[in-house]
Design a protein around this motif. Structure first.
Motif, PDB file in Angstrom:
ATOM      1  N   THR A  87       0.835  -1.188   0.000  1.00 52.32           N
ATOM      2  CA  THR A  87       0.000   0.000   0.000  1.00 52.32           C
ATOM      3  C   THR A  87       0.874   1.242   0.000  1.00 52.32           C
ATOM      4  O   THR A  87       2.020   1.201   0.456  1.00 52.32           O
ATOM      5  CB  THR A  87      -0.947   0.026   1.224  1.00 52.32           C
ATOM      6  N   ALA A  90       0.419   2.789   4.654  1.00 48.00           N
ATOM      7  CA  ALA A  90       0.223   1.766   5.678  1.00 48.00           C
ATOM      8  C   ALA A  90      -0.437   2.337   6.931  1.00 48.00           C
ATOM      9  O   ALA A  90      -1.217   1.654   7.591  1.00 48.00           O
ATOM     10  CB  ALA A  90       1.554   1.114   6.036  1.00 48.00           C
ATOM     11  N   ASP A  91      -0.145   3.586   7.250  1.00 48.58           N
ATOM     12  CA  ASP A  91      -0.758   4.208   8.432  1.00 48.58           C
ATOM     13  C   ASP A  91      -2.284   4.223   8.309  1.00 48.58           C
ATOM     14  O   ASP A  91      -2.989   3.911   9.269  1.00 48.58           O
ATOM     15  CB  ASP A  91      -0.248   5.637   8.629  1.00 48.58           C
ATOM     16  N   TYR A  94      -3.658   0.691   8.645  1.00 52.80           N
ATOM     17  CA  TYR A  94      -3.520   0.308  10.060  1.00 52.80           C
ATOM     18  C   TYR A  94      -4.661   0.907  10.881  1.00 52.80           C
ATOM     19  O   TYR A  94      -5.296   0.210  11.675  1.00 52.80           O
ATOM     20  CB  TYR A  94      -2.165   0.779  10.575  1.00 52.80           C
ATOM     21  N   LEU A 108       2.374  -1.430  13.897  1.00 49.96           N
ATOM     22  CA  LEU A 108       2.958  -0.604  12.849  1.00 49.96           C
ATOM     23  C   LEU A 108       4.396  -0.263  13.240  1.00 49.96           C
ATOM     24  O   LEU A 108       4.655   0.158  14.365  1.00 49.96           O
ATOM     25  CB  LEU A 108       2.125   0.671  12.689  1.00 49.96           C
ATOM     26  N   ASP A 115      10.690  -0.476   4.970  1.00 54.20           N
ATOM     27  CA  ASP A 115       9.251  -0.713   4.984  1.00 54.20           C
ATOM     28  C   ASP A 115       8.628  -0.039   6.199  1.00 54.20           C
ATOM     29  O   ASP A 115       9.263   0.153   7.230  1.00 54.20           O
ATOM     30  CB  ASP A 115       8.943  -2.211   5.031  1.00 54.20           C
ATOM     31  N   ASN A 116       7.384   0.328   6.057  1.00 53.21           N
ATOM     32  CA  ASN A 116       6.534   0.793   7.148  1.00 53.21           C
ATOM     33  C   ASN A 116       5.309  -0.098   7.072  1.00 53.21           C
ATOM     34  O   ASN A 116       4.591  -0.070   6.065  1.00 53.21           O
ATOM     35  CB  ASN A 116       6.153   2.266   6.947  1.00 53.21           C
ATOM     36  N   GLY A 117       5.088  -0.934   8.084  1.00 52.48           N
ATOM     37  CA  GLY A 117       3.978  -1.869   7.972  1.00 52.48           C
ATOM     38  C   GLY A 117       3.570  -2.487   9.289  1.00 52.48           C
ATOM     39  O   GLY A 117       4.099  -2.168  10.354  1.00 52.48           O
ATOM     40  N   SER A 129      -0.033  -9.245   6.275  1.00 55.82           N
ATOM     41  CA  SER A 129       0.938  -8.187   6.522  1.00 55.82           C
ATOM     42  C   SER A 129       0.691  -7.080   5.510  1.00 55.82           C
ATOM     43  O   SER A 129       0.442  -7.346   4.328  1.00 55.82           O
ATOM     44  CB  SER A 129       2.365  -8.715   6.383  1.00 55.82           C
ATOM     45  N   VAL A 130       0.746  -5.860   5.970  1.00 54.72           N
ATOM     46  CA  VAL A 130       0.484  -4.698   5.125  1.00 54.72           C
ATOM     47  C   VAL A 130       1.679  -3.773   5.243  1.00 54.72           C
ATOM     48  O   VAL A 130       2.126  -3.475   6.356  1.00 54.72           O
ATOM     49  CB  VAL A 130      -0.796  -3.958   5.586  1.00 54.72           C
ATOM     50  N   GLY A 131       2.216  -3.356   4.113  1.00 59.98           N
ATOM     51  CA  GLY A 131       3.377  -2.478   4.159  1.00 59.98           C
ATOM     52  C   GLY A 131       3.558  -1.680   2.890  1.00 59.98           C
ATOM     53  O   GLY A 131       2.851  -1.874   1.898  1.00 59.98           O
ATOM     54  N   GLU A 132       4.516  -0.796   2.943  1.00 63.22           N
ATOM     55  CA  GLU A 132       4.794   0.093   1.818  1.00 63.22           C
ATOM     56  C   GLU A 132       5.948  -0.408   0.952  1.00 63.22           C
ATOM     57  O   GLU A 132       6.255   0.184  -0.082  1.00 63.22           O
ATOM     58  CB  GLU A 132       5.075   1.500   2.358  1.00 63.22           C
TER      59      GLU A 132
END
Length: 142
Positions: A87, A90-91, A94, A108, A115-117, A129-132
């Motif tokens: 994404t 991610a913020d 989240y 987060l 990565d930020n996730g 898992s969700v991250g940039e």
């Protein structure tokens, strides 16, 4: 021949697939908690035989209720899935997941590789898992 329209996300060419005990509950959770878009669902005998959900930034998942057929070549243990969603924000994802009451299994955070996730667990145990982090650039194959 490509049917992709410039300026729109391309149609998925790789799908993460998994089985569920209650696919409808997982589908609704994916839509509410993470922001997937349900694009297709086919039911047989009161069970979800096949469903497709698109990730708004590209890609998608397919799922369905677990069949009791011992010869099913696609049988995987329910709750054993792990997927990484890329994404741009991610913020925001989240905050959406937290607001929906998702079980956060990794808060987060930023990684040393950029990565930020975060990670959440769906109602059947699959981890999302969700991250940039978009991965490394493709090598020059020419």
């Amino acid at each position: 021949m490509s049917t992709h329209t410039p300026g729109t996300p391309p149609a998925p060419t790789v799908w993460h697939c998994f089985r569920c005990n209650d696919a409808r509950t997982v589908i609704d959770w994916l839509v509410e908690s993470l922001g997937f878009i349900e694009t297709f669902s086919h039911s047989e005998d009161g069970q979800v035989a096949h469903a497709e959900l698109l990730w708004p930034e590209g890609g998608g998942v397919m799922c369905g209720d677990r069949r009791r057929d011992e010869n099913d070549p696609h049988a995987t243990p329910v709750g054993s899935g792990l997927a990484f969603l890329v994404t741009a924000d991610a913020d925001a994802v989240y905050e959406r997941a937290k607001a929906a009451g998702a079980e956060i299994v990794q808060e987060l955070h930023e990684t040393d590789y950029g990565d930020n996730g975060f990670s959440v667990r769906d109602p059947e145990g699959n981890v999302w898992s969700v991250g940039e982090y978009r991965g490394q650039p493709a090598p020059n194959l020419s």
